[in-house]
Design an enzyme around this catalytic site. Structure first.
Site, PDB file in Angstrom:
ATOM      1  N   PRO A   9       0.786  -1.227   0.000  1.00  0.00           N
ATOM      2  CA  PRO A   9       0.000   0.000   0.000  1.00  0.00           C
ATOM      3  C   PRO A   9       0.824   1.286   0.000  1.00  0.00           C
ATOM      4  CG  PRO A   9      -0.114  -1.087   2.140  1.00  0.00           C
ATOM      5  CD  PRO A   9       0.520  -2.054   1.187  1.00  0.00           C
ATOM      6  N   ASN A  10       0.337   2.210  -0.771  1.00  0.00           N
ATOM      7  CA  ASN A  10       0.859   3.582  -0.884  1.00  0.00           C
ATOM      8  C   ASN A  10       2.164   3.681  -1.684  1.00  0.00           C
ATOM      9  OD1 ASN A  10      -1.242   4.789   0.742  1.00  0.00           O
ATOM     10  ND2 ASN A  10      -0.304   3.740   2.465  1.00  0.00           N
ATOM     11  N   ARG A  17       4.909  10.908  -2.620  1.00  0.00           N
ATOM     12  CA  ARG A  17       4.664  10.656  -1.202  1.00  0.00           C
ATOM     13  C   ARG A  17       5.924  10.928  -0.382  1.00  0.00           C
ATOM     14  NH1 ARG A  17       4.730   4.538   1.232  1.00  0.00           N
ATOM     15  NH2 ARG A  17       4.035   5.103   3.335  1.00  0.00           N
ATOM     16  N   TYR A  22      11.087   8.931   0.921  1.00  0.00           N
ATOM     17  CA  TYR A  22      11.037   7.910  -0.132  1.00  0.00           C
ATOM     18  C   TYR A  22      11.625   8.353  -1.478  1.00  0.00           C
ATOM     19  CZ  TYR A  22       7.917   5.666   3.223  1.00  0.00           C
ATOM     20  OH  TYR A  22       7.403   5.097   4.353  1.00  0.00           O
ATOM     21  N   ASN A  71       8.011  -5.726  -0.952  1.00  0.00           N
ATOM     22  CA  ASN A  71       7.898  -4.604  -0.029  1.00  0.00           C
ATOM     23  C   ASN A  71       6.419  -4.497   0.323  1.00  0.00           C
ATOM     24  OD1 ASN A  71       7.850  -2.266   1.425  1.00  0.00           O
ATOM     25  ND2 ASN A  71       9.029  -1.046  -0.041  1.00  0.00           N
ATOM     26  N   ALA A  74       3.212  -0.866   4.746  1.00  0.00           N
ATOM     27  CA  ALA A  74       2.641  -0.850   6.101  1.00  0.00           C
ATOM     28  C   ALA A  74       2.153  -2.233   6.551  1.00  0.00           C
ATOM     29  CB  ALA A  74       1.506   0.161   6.168  1.00  0.00           C
ATOM     30  N   GLU A  95      12.657  -9.620   1.561  1.00  0.00           N
ATOM     31  CA  GLU A  95      11.894  -8.473   2.072  1.00  0.00           C
ATOM     32  C   GLU A  95      12.735  -7.221   1.869  1.00  0.00           C
ATOM     33  OE1 GLU A  95      10.914  -8.817   6.247  1.00  0.00           O
ATOM     34  OE2 GLU A  95      10.388  -6.683   6.390  1.00  0.00           O
ATOM     35  N   HIS A  97      12.827  -2.779   2.068  1.00  0.00           N
ATOM     36  CA  HIS A  97      12.233  -1.494   2.447  1.00  0.00           C
ATOM     37  C   HIS A  97      13.118  -0.380   1.923  1.00  0.00           C
ATOM     38  CE1 HIS A  97       9.204  -3.395   4.892  1.00  0.00           C
ATOM     39  NE2 HIS A  97      10.149  -4.180   5.359  1.00  0.00           N
ATOM     40  N   SER A  99      13.089   2.880   3.113  1.00  0.00           N
ATOM     41  CA  SER A  99      13.612   3.623   4.263  1.00  0.00           C
ATOM     42  C   SER A  99      14.186   2.650   5.292  1.00  0.00           C
ATOM     43  CB  SER A  99      12.494   4.453   4.896  1.00  0.00           C
ATOM     44  OG  SER A  99      11.473   3.602   5.406  1.00  0.00           O
ATOM     45  N   ARG A 104      13.064   4.612  12.415  1.00  0.00           N
ATOM     46  CA  ARG A 104      11.772   5.313  12.435  1.00  0.00           C
ATOM     47  C   ARG A 104      10.948   4.863  13.654  1.00  0.00           C
ATOM     48  NH1 ARG A 104       9.277   4.937   6.596  1.00  0.00           N
ATOM     49  NH2 ARG A 104       8.008   6.651   7.442  1.00  0.00           N
TER      50      ARG A 104
HETATM   51  C1  DQA Z   1       8.274   0.998   3.766  1.00  0.00           C
HETATM   52  C2  DQA Z   1       8.365   1.213   5.279  1.00  0.00           C
HETATM   53  C3  DQA Z   1       7.018   1.005   5.934  1.00  0.00           C
HETATM   54  O1  DQA Z   1       7.124   1.204   7.331  1.00  0.00           O
HETATM   55  C4  DQA Z   1       6.005   1.989   5.375  1.00  0.00           C
HETATM   56  O2  DQA Z   1       4.736   1.739   5.928  1.00  0.00           O
HETATM   57  C5  DQA Z   1       5.957   2.008   3.901  1.00  0.00           C
HETATM   58  C6  DQA Z   1       7.199   1.860   3.139  1.00  0.00           C
HETATM   59  C7  DQA Z   1       9.604   1.318   3.064  1.00  0.00           C
HETATM   60  O3  DQA Z   1       9.784   0.832   1.957  1.00  0.00           O
HETATM   61  O4  DQA Z   1      10.424   2.063   3.600  1.00  0.00           O
HETATM   62  O5  DQA Z   1       4.918   2.243   3.305  1.00  0.00           O
HETATM   63  O6  DQA Z   1       7.985  -0.373   3.530  1.00  0.00           O
END
Ligand code: DQA
Length: 138
Positions: A9-10, A17, A22, A71, A74, A95, A97, A99, A104
């Site tokens: 998501p997102n 964003r 990011y 990825n 959330a 997996e 990410h 960030s 965080r």
């Molecule tokens: C994320 C880190 C997650 O905590 C966050 O909710 C994201 C992006 C990252 O790629 O840094 O949406 O997965």
């Protein structure tokens, strides 16, 4: 070699964003560059904001693809269902990410995916995806 990148998501909003977290590049743009740099890989990309659709895609690809770069965004921190899907399949999952989730909020320190992942790449910006891909190519 058949590899799929699955984004949660997102991540469809990358480039717009929170650019300070990011970056400024859209994923479509980054993905085009990956395809150009790795023409030998049959590379696919899927994104969904819906938990069940992500689980469906993990199941559909997880017995025939050579690797999944996931990825779950959330849902990483909340989804027992996605964690179980990763555990259920045969294809190795890395997996990733963008960030550094450990620098965080504390709720981002938990992952339901990590225990079943082959490995984890966190905090290298969009390059996290390329590092994962390079592992599969070795
Ligand atoms: C994320 C880190 C997650 O905590 C966050 O909710 C994201 C992006 C990252 O790629 O840094 O949406 O997965």
């Amino acid at each position: 070699m058949k590899i799929i990148i699955i984004n949660g998501p997102n991540l469809n909003l990358l480039g717009k964003r929170e650019p300070e977290v990011y970056g400024n590049q859209s994923f479509e743009d980054y993905f085009g560059g990956l395809q150009t740099r790795f023409p030998q890989v049959d590379l696919e990309y899927y994104q969904s904001n819906i938990e069940g659709e992500l689980i469906d895609k993990i199941q559909q690809t997880g017995f025939s693809y050579d690797g999944i770069i996931l990825n779950a965004a959330a849902y990483t921190h909340t989804s027992v269902g996605i964690g179980d899907a990763v555990k259920a399949i045969a294809s190795p999952v890395i997996e990733v990410h963008i960030s550094n989730t450990f620098s965080r909020e504390s709720f981002r320190h938990q992952s339901f995916i990590s225990p079943s992942a082959k490995g984890i790449i966190i905090g290298f910006g969009l390059q996290s995806y390329e590092l994962a891909l390079r592992h599969f190519l070795q």
